[in-house]
Design a protein around this motif. Structure first.
Motif, mmCIF file in Angstrom:
data_model
loop_
_atom_site.group_PDB
_atom_site.id
_atom_site.type_symbol
_atom_site.label_atom_id
_atom_site.label_comp_id
_atom_site.label_asym_id
_atom_site.label_seq_id
_atom_site.Cartn_x
_atom_site.Cartn_y
_atom_site.Cartn_z
ATOM 1 N N PHE A 39 0.837 -1.204 0.000
ATOM 2 C CA PHE A 39 0.000 0.000 0.000
ATOM 3 C C PHE A 39 0.870 1.251 0.000
ATOM 4 O O PHE A 39 0.652 2.166 -0.781
ATOM 5 C CB PHE A 39 -0.916 0.039 1.229
ATOM 6 C CG PHE A 39 -2.137 -0.821 1.135
ATOM 7 C CD1 PHE A 39 -2.566 -1.357 -0.059
ATOM 8 C CD2 PHE A 39 -2.878 -1.089 2.270
ATOM 9 C CE1 PHE A 39 -3.713 -2.141 -0.128
ATOM 10 C CE2 PHE A 39 -4.017 -1.862 2.218
ATOM 11 C CZ PHE A 39 -4.433 -2.389 1.019
ATOM 12 N N LEU A 40 1.835 1.268 0.900
ATOM 13 C CA LEU A 40 2.698 2.436 1.029
ATOM 14 C C LEU A 40 3.462 2.693 -0.266
ATOM 15 O O LEU A 40 3.588 3.835 -0.713
ATOM 16 C CB LEU A 40 3.652 2.242 2.208
ATOM 17 C CG LEU A 40 4.479 3.434 2.641
ATOM 18 C CD1 LEU A 40 3.605 4.637 2.956
ATOM 19 C CD2 LEU A 40 5.314 3.060 3.862
ATOM 20 N N PHE A 41 3.949 1.631 -0.902
ATOM 21 C CA PHE A 41 4.670 1.762 -2.162
ATOM 22 C C PHE A 41 3.779 2.398 -3.230
ATOM 23 O O PHE A 41 4.183 3.359 -3.888
ATOM 24 C CB PHE A 41 5.166 0.384 -2.625
ATOM 25 C CG PHE A 41 5.891 0.423 -3.940
ATOM 26 C CD1 PHE A 41 7.222 0.784 -3.991
ATOM 27 C CD2 PHE A 41 5.238 0.112 -5.121
ATOM 28 C CE1 PHE A 41 7.905 0.825 -5.209
ATOM 29 C CE2 PHE A 41 5.898 0.143 -6.339
ATOM 30 C CZ PHE A 41 7.239 0.507 -6.383
ATOM 31 N N GLU A 86 0.231 5.332 12.085
ATOM 32 C CA GLU A 86 1.689 5.400 12.204
ATOM 33 C C GLU A 86 2.264 6.638 11.513
ATOM 34 O O GLU A 86 3.473 6.792 11.410
ATOM 35 C CB GLU A 86 2.331 4.138 11.611
ATOM 36 C CG GLU A 86 1.954 2.860 12.331
ATOM 37 C CD GLU A 86 2.469 2.799 13.757
ATOM 38 O OE1 GLU A 86 3.572 3.310 14.013
ATOM 39 O OE2 GLU A 86 1.757 2.237 14.613
ATOM 40 N N ASN A 87 1.378 7.498 11.014
ATOM 41 C CA ASN A 87 1.755 8.741 10.328
ATOM 42 C C ASN A 87 2.627 8.484 9.093
ATOM 43 O O ASN A 87 3.580 9.206 8.819
ATOM 44 C CB ASN A 87 2.460 9.707 11.289
ATOM 45 C CG ASN A 87 2.528 11.107 10.715
ATOM 46 O OD1 ASN A 87 1.630 11.543 9.988
ATOM 47 N ND2 ASN A 87 3.601 11.821 11.012
ATOM 48 N N PRO A 105 1.551 9.978 0.777
ATOM 49 C CA PRO A 105 2.553 9.572 1.774
ATOM 50 C C PRO A 105 2.974 10.787 2.595
ATOM 51 O O PRO A 105 3.014 11.901 2.085
ATOM 52 C CB PRO A 105 3.714 9.070 0.918
ATOM 53 C CG PRO A 105 3.603 9.877 -0.344
ATOM 54 C CD PRO A 105 2.128 10.091 -0.564
ATOM 55 N N THR A 106 3.270 10.559 3.847
ATOM 56 C CA THR A 106 3.852 11.614 4.672
ATOM 57 C C THR A 106 5.362 11.596 4.452
ATOM 58 O O THR A 106 5.894 10.720 3.760
ATOM 59 C CB THR A 106 3.567 11.366 6.161
ATOM 60 O OG1 THR A 106 4.202 10.139 6.532
ATOM 61 C CG2 THR A 106 2.076 11.313 6.454
ATOM 62 N N LYS A 107 6.046 12.522 5.080
ATOM 63 C CA LYS A 107 7.509 12.542 5.001
ATOM 64 C C LYS A 107 8.073 11.225 5.531
ATOM 65 O O LYS A 107 8.952 10.621 4.909
ATOM 66 C CB LYS A 107 8.059 13.726 5.800
ATOM 67 C CG LYS A 107 9.566 13.833 5.750
ATOM 68 C CD LYS A 107 10.060 15.044 6.529
ATOM 69 C CE LYS A 107 11.557 15.150 6.376
ATOM 70 N NZ LYS A 107 12.275 15.136 7.612
ATOM 71 N N GLN A 108 7.534 10.750 6.661
ATOM 72 C CA GLN A 108 7.998 9.489 7.231
ATOM 73 C C GLN A 108 7.683 8.319 6.297
ATOM 74 O O GLN A 108 8.475 7.381 6.170
ATOM 75 C CB GLN A 108 7.345 9.226 8.599
ATOM 76 C CG GLN A 108 7.755 10.201 9.662
ATOM 77 C CD GLN A 108 6.777 11.385 9.763
ATOM 78 O OE1 GLN A 108 6.228 11.857 8.775
ATOM 79 N NE2 GLN A 108 6.595 11.870 10.960
ATOM 80 N N GLY A 109 6.526 8.377 5.646
ATOM 81 C CA GLY A 109 6.156 7.334 4.696
ATOM 82 C C GLY A 109 7.111 7.287 3.521
ATOM 83 O O GLY A 109 7.555 6.215 3.096
ATOM 84 N N LYS A 110 7.440 8.453 2.987
ATOM 85 C CA LYS A 110 8.392 8.525 1.866
ATOM 86 C C LYS A 110 9.757 7.991 2.279
ATOM 87 O O LYS A 110 10.408 7.281 1.522
ATOM 88 C CB LYS A 110 8.533 9.969 1.384
ATOM 89 C CG LYS A 110 7.366 10.486 0.589
ATOM 90 C CD LYS A 110 7.611 11.953 0.230
ATOM 91 C CE LYS A 110 6.568 12.470 -0.698
ATOM 92 N NZ LYS A 110 6.678 11.947 -2.053
ATOM 93 N N GLU A 111 10.184 8.333 3.483
ATOM 94 C CA GLU A 111 11.483 7.860 3.972
ATOM 95 C C GLU A 111 11.510 6.336 4.113
ATOM 96 O O GLU A 111 12.502 5.692 3.781
ATOM 97 C CB GLU A 111 11.821 8.534 5.308
ATOM 98 C CG GLU A 111 12.153 10.003 5.154
ATOM 99 C CD GLU A 111 12.249 10.761 6.473
ATOM 100 O OE1 GLU A 111 11.948 10.164 7.546
ATOM 101 O OE2 GLU A 111 12.598 11.949 6.437
ATOM 102 N N LEU A 112 10.400 5.768 4.592
ATOM 103 C CA LEU A 112 10.333 4.320 4.743
ATOM 104 C C LEU A 112 10.326 3.631 3.377
ATOM 105 O O LEU A 112 11.034 2.638 3.176
ATOM 106 C CB LEU A 112 9.112 3.905 5.563
ATOM 107 C CG LEU A 112 8.953 2.407 5.817
ATOM 108 C CD1 LEU A 112 10.212 1.794 6.429
ATOM 109 C CD2 LEU A 112 7.737 2.148 6.694
ATOM 110 N N VAL A 113 9.576 4.160 2.422
ATOM 111 C CA VAL A 113 9.566 3.583 1.066
ATOM 112 C C VAL A 113 10.969 3.638 0.481
ATOM 113 O O VAL A 113 11.445 2.662 -0.105
ATOM 114 C CB VAL A 113 8.560 4.306 0.139
ATOM 115 C CG1 VAL A 113 8.760 3.899 -1.314
ATOM 116 C CG2 VAL A 113 7.131 4.024 0.569
#
Length: 148
Positions: free
Chosen positions: A40-42, A76-77, A95-103
């Motif tokens: 999903f995040l991807f 989880e923001n 995506p949030t900034k944290q989401g982009k960083e995790l991807v």
């Protein structure tokens, strides 16, 4: 195609795919997430503003399995939902900034492994798949199928 060669290719692909996925799975599990969250995040990162309906259609999944995963990503923001101006029932996902960083972190791990394998064996499909598969202990048990 001979049956045994086909069997070998299927099993080879299975082990290669497992290695590729496990590279990211090991990272995402540290965040209390799983492969569905990663997928999903991807997609949300690659198509910012995708609607939930578009996301589910693209990923070929049903609504039932999506809500808890999307809620966890929100909690989880890692993503945000924005109501669409023209239809408030429609939610766009970003995506949030944290989401982009995790991807980025997940993609980098997979890309690094892929590049390492390419440097080691070149561009031959079988060599690449066999090198990915070699990371799995079960691959040794079926390797004999290659020569049948």
């Amino acid at each position: 195609m001979e049956q045994n060669k086909s069997d070998y290719e299927h099993i080879l692909f299975y082990f290669a795919y497992k290695t590729f996925n496990n590279t990211a799975d090991e990272i995402i599990e540290k965040y209390g997430l799983n492969r569905q969250h990663h997928r999903f995040l991807f997609f949300i990162d690659k198509v910012p503003g995708i609607t939930i309906k578009q996301l589910l259609k693209s990923m070929e999944i049903t609504k039932q399995g999506s809500y808890s995963a999307l809620r966890k990503l929100r909690d989880e923001n890692l993503i945000t939902e924005v109501q669409y101006d023209k239809d408030r029932r429609v939610k766009k996902l970003y995506p949030t900034k944290q989401g982009k960083e995790l991807v980025y972190k997940l993609n980098k791990a997979q890309n690094d492994l892929f590049q390492e394998i390419l440097k080691k064996v070149g561009n031959d499909w079988y060599a690449i798949m066999e090198e990915f598969a070699a990371y799995r202990s079960g691959y040794k048990d079926i390797k004999y199928l290659k020569d049948k």
